[in-house]
Scaffold this motif. Structure first.
Motif, PDB file in Angstrom:
ATOM      1  N   THR A  25      46.843  40.373  32.393  1.00 28.15           N
ATOM      2  CA  THR A  25      46.594  39.010  32.846  1.00 28.15           C
ATOM      3  C   THR A  25      45.529  39.037  33.944  1.00 28.15           C
ATOM      4  OG1 THR A  25      48.268  39.116  34.575  1.00 28.15           O
ATOM      5  CG2 THR A  25      48.997  38.392  32.389  1.00 28.15           C
ATOM      6  N   ASN A  26      45.023  37.858  34.292  1.00 28.28           N
ATOM      7  CA  ASN A  26      44.029  37.785  35.363  1.00 28.28           C
ATOM      8  C   ASN A  26      44.623  38.271  36.687  1.00 28.28           C
ATOM      9  OD1 ASN A  26      41.952  36.834  33.781  1.00 28.28           O
ATOM     10  ND2 ASN A  26      42.423  34.687  34.167  1.00 28.28           N
ATOM     11  N   GLN A  28      46.885  40.607  37.075  1.00 27.96           N
ATOM     12  CA  GLN A  28      46.946  42.065  37.041  1.00 27.96           C
ATOM     13  C   GLN A  28      45.577  42.689  37.262  1.00 27.96           C
ATOM     14  OE1 GLN A  28      48.754  42.396  33.183  1.00 27.96           O
ATOM     15  NE2 GLN A  28      50.790  42.756  34.032  1.00 27.96           N
ATOM     16  N   VAL A  29      44.563  42.109  36.658  1.00 26.40           N
ATOM     17  CA  VAL A  29      43.202  42.612  36.852  1.00 26.40           C
ATOM     18  C   VAL A  29      42.792  42.427  38.313  1.00 26.40           C
ATOM     19  CG1 VAL A  29      40.782  42.256  36.236  1.00 26.40           C
ATOM     20  CG2 VAL A  29      42.527  42.252  34.461  1.00 26.40           C
ATOM     21  N   GLY A  30      43.117  41.268  38.872  1.00 28.00           N
ATOM     22  CA  GLY A  30      42.798  41.016  40.274  1.00 28.00           C
ATOM     23  C   GLY A  30      43.510  41.966  41.209  1.00 28.00           C
ATOM     24  N   THR A  31      44.766  42.275  40.903  1.00 32.65           N
ATOM     25  CA  THR A  31      45.526  43.209  41.724  1.00 32.65           C
ATOM     26  C   THR A  31      44.900  44.598  41.701  1.00 32.65           C
ATOM     27  OG1 THR A  31      47.560  41.982  41.296  1.00 32.65           O
ATOM     28  CG2 THR A  31      47.809  44.246  42.066  1.00 32.65           C
ATOM     29  N   ALA A  32      44.552  45.069  40.523  1.00 41.55           N
ATOM     30  CA  ALA A  32      43.956  46.402  40.409  1.00 41.55           C
ATOM     31  C   ALA A  32      42.592  46.468  41.097  1.00 41.55           C
ATOM     32  CB  ALA A  32      43.823  46.783  38.934  1.00 41.55           C
ATOM     33  N   ALA A  33      41.756  45.484  40.855  1.00 42.56           N
ATOM     34  CA  ALA A  33      40.431  45.476  41.473  1.00 42.56           C
ATOM     35  C   ALA A  33      40.543  45.345  42.984  1.00 42.56           C
ATOM     36  CB  ALA A  33      39.592  44.341  40.901  1.00 42.56           C
ATOM     37  N   GLY A  34      41.438  44.493  43.447  1.00 46.51           N
ATOM     38  CA  GLY A  34      41.630  44.323  44.880  1.00 46.51           C
ATOM     39  C   GLY A  34      42.139  45.590  45.547  1.00 46.51           C
ATOM     40  N   ALA A  35      43.040  46.296  44.879  1.00 45.75           N
ATOM     41  CA  ALA A  35      43.570  47.535  45.443  1.00 45.75           C
ATOM     42  C   ALA A  35      42.480  48.589  45.580  1.00 45.75           C
ATOM     43  CB  ALA A  35      44.708  48.058  44.574  1.00 45.75           C
ATOM     44  N   VAL A  36      41.645  48.709  44.568  1.00 43.82           N
ATOM     45  CA  VAL A  36      40.567  49.697  44.624  1.00 43.82           C
ATOM     46  C   VAL A  36      39.571  49.339  45.722  1.00 43.82           C
ATOM     47  CG1 VAL A  36      38.597  50.654  43.366  1.00 43.82           C
ATOM     48  CG2 VAL A  36      40.804  50.409  42.222  1.00 43.82           C
ATOM     49  N   LEU A  37      39.109  48.107  45.719  1.00 46.92           N
ATOM     50  CA  LEU A  37      38.129  47.692  46.725  1.00 46.92           C
ATOM     51  C   LEU A  37      38.723  47.717  48.135  1.00 46.92           C
ATOM     52  CD1 LEU A  37      36.383  44.768  44.816  1.00 46.92           C
ATOM     53  CD2 LEU A  37      35.514  47.072  45.233  1.00 46.92           C
ATOM     54  N   GLY A  38      39.969  47.293  48.267  1.00 47.17           N
ATOM     55  CA  GLY A  38      40.623  47.338  49.568  1.00 47.17           C
ATOM     56  C   GLY A  38      40.816  48.755  50.074  1.00 47.17           C
ATOM     57  N   GLY A  39      41.144  49.666  49.180  1.00 46.35           N
ATOM     58  CA  GLY A  39      41.294  51.073  49.570  1.00 46.35           C
ATOM     59  C   GLY A  39      39.987  51.676  50.058  1.00 46.35           C
ATOM     60  N   ALA A  57      46.776  48.042  49.934  1.00 45.99           N
ATOM     61  CA  ALA A  57      47.880  47.078  49.872  1.00 45.99           C
ATOM     62  C   ALA A  57      47.379  45.662  50.128  1.00 45.99           C
ATOM     63  CB  ALA A  57      48.957  47.455  50.885  1.00 45.99           C
ATOM     64  N   ALA A  58      46.562  45.506  51.153  1.00 40.99           N
ATOM     65  CA  ALA A  58      46.031  44.178  51.459  1.00 40.99           C
ATOM     66  C   ALA A  58      45.136  43.678  50.328  1.00 40.99           C
ATOM     67  CB  ALA A  58      45.248  44.217  52.772  1.00 40.99           C
ATOM     68  N   GLY A  59      44.312  44.556  49.788  1.00 44.82           N
ATOM     69  CA  GLY A  59      43.436  44.177  48.680  1.00 44.82           C
ATOM     70  C   GLY A  59      44.210  43.786  47.438  1.00 44.82           C
ATOM     71  N   ALA A  60      45.318  44.485  47.177  1.00 44.17           N
ATOM     72  CA  ALA A  60      46.135  44.160  46.006  1.00 44.17           C
ATOM     73  C   ALA A  60      46.758  42.777  46.136  1.00 44.17           C
ATOM     74  CB  ALA A  60      47.227  45.213  45.824  1.00 44.17           C
ATOM     75  N   VAL A  61      47.233  42.459  47.319  1.00 45.25           N
ATOM     76  CA  VAL A  61      47.846  41.137  47.537  1.00 45.25           C
ATOM     77  C   VAL A  61      46.798  40.037  47.381  1.00 45.25           C
ATOM     78  CG1 VAL A  61      48.929  39.659  49.268  1.00 45.25           C
ATOM     79  CG2 VAL A  61      49.699  41.996  48.986  1.00 45.25           C
ATOM     80  N   ILE A  62      45.648  40.233  48.002  1.00 43.07           N
ATOM     81  CA  ILE A  62      44.583  39.236  47.912  1.00 43.07           C
ATOM     82  C   ILE A  62      44.087  39.102  46.471  1.00 43.07           C
ATOM     83  CG2 ILE A  62      42.221  38.692  48.624  1.00 43.07           C
ATOM     84  CD1 ILE A  62      42.968  40.032  51.343  1.00 43.07           C
ATOM     85  N   GLY A  63      43.871  40.233  45.797  1.00 43.95           N
ATOM     86  CA  GLY A  63      43.411  40.212  44.411  1.00 43.95           C
ATOM     87  C   GLY A  63      44.385  39.533  43.475  1.00 43.95           C
ATOM     88  N   ASN A  64      45.680  39.728  43.714  1.00 48.56           N
ATOM     89  CA  ASN A  64      46.706  39.092  42.903  1.00 48.56           C
ATOM     90  C   ASN A  64      46.648  37.582  43.070  1.00 48.56           C
ATOM     91  OD1 ASN A  64      48.963  38.320  41.494  1.00 48.56           O
ATOM     92  ND2 ASN A  64      50.350  39.701  42.546  1.00 48.56           N
ATOM     93  N   GLU A  65      46.532  37.108  44.283  1.00 55.37           N
ATOM     94  CA  GLU A  65      46.477  35.663  44.531  1.00 55.37           C
ATOM     95  C   GLU A  65      45.222  35.043  43.927  1.00 55.37           C
ATOM     96  OE1 GLU A  65      48.903  33.752  45.734  1.00 55.37           O
ATOM     97  OE2 GLU A  65      50.083  35.584  45.734  1.00 55.37           O
ATOM     98  N   VAL A  66      44.092  35.729  44.059  1.00 56.49           N
ATOM     99  CA  VAL A  66      42.854  35.216  43.478  1.00 56.49           C
ATOM    100  C   VAL A  66      42.955  35.195  41.950  1.00 56.49           C
ATOM    101  CG1 VAL A  66      40.387  35.690  43.168  1.00 56.49           C
ATOM    102  CG2 VAL A  66      41.415  35.872  45.430  1.00 56.49           C
ATOM    103  N   GLY A  67      43.552  36.237  41.369  1.00 54.36           N
ATOM    104  CA  GLY A  67      43.708  36.297  39.919  1.00 54.36           C
ATOM    105  C   GLY A  67      44.623  35.225  39.365  1.00 54.36           C
ATOM    106  N   LYS A  68      45.630  34.825  40.116  1.00 51.64           N
ATOM    107  CA  LYS A  68      46.545  33.777  39.669  1.00 51.64           C
ATOM    108  C   LYS A  68      45.838  32.428  39.543  1.00 51.64           C
ATOM    109  CE  LYS A  68      50.851  35.541  41.613  1.00 51.64           C
ATOM    110  NZ  LYS A  68      51.883  35.294  42.641  1.00 51.64           N
ATOM    111  N   LYS A  69      44.823  32.211  40.359  1.00 49.71           N
ATOM    112  CA  LYS A  69      44.162  30.915  40.396  1.00 49.71           C
ATOM    113  C   LYS A  69      43.104  30.755  39.306  1.00 49.71           C
ATOM    114  CE  LYS A  69      45.216  30.401  45.169  1.00 49.71           C
ATOM    115  NZ  LYS A  69      44.858  30.145  46.505  1.00 49.71           N
ATOM    116  N   ARG A  70      42.846  31.801  38.561  1.00 41.39           N
ATOM    117  CA  ARG A  70      41.843  31.730  37.492  1.00 41.39           C
ATOM    118  C   ARG A  70      42.466  31.308  36.203  1.00 41.39           C
ATOM    119  NH1 ARG A  70      37.360  36.355  37.917  1.00 41.39           N
ATOM    120  NH2 ARG A  70      36.277  35.432  39.645  1.00 41.39           N
TER     121      ARG A  70
END
Length: 70
Positions: A25-26, A28-39, A57-70
């Motif tokens: 899902t968007n 999940q993709v946002g979570t993975a991308a956010g985790a990598v970039l945040g790390g 961790a912070a990137g994963a949370v932010i990426g998940n929220e951004v992905g939900k809104k798409r």
């Protein structure tokens, strides 16, 4: 020792392949991308393991929220 390495590798492979069963899902993709970039960003700014893990961790949370809104 070789048996432990083999079992760890087999478990990691099984977990990885299980995730390929469906399209992500968007969120999940946002979570993975956010985790990598945040790390990467956390390691660059703070350095060390704590900075990397905290940034991921912070990137994963932010990426998940951004992905939900798409």
């Amino acid at each position: 020792m070789n048996t432990k390495i083999f079992l760890s590798l087999a478990a990691a492979t099984l977990i990885t392949l299980t995730g390929c069963g469906t399209n992500p899902t968007n969120a999940q993709v946002g979570t993975a991308a956010g985790a990598v970039l945040g790390g990467v960003a956390g390691n660059a700014v703070f350095g060390g393991t704590l900075g990397t893990v905290g940034g991921a961790a912070a990137g994963a949370v932010i990426g998940n929220e951004v992905g939900k809104k798409r």
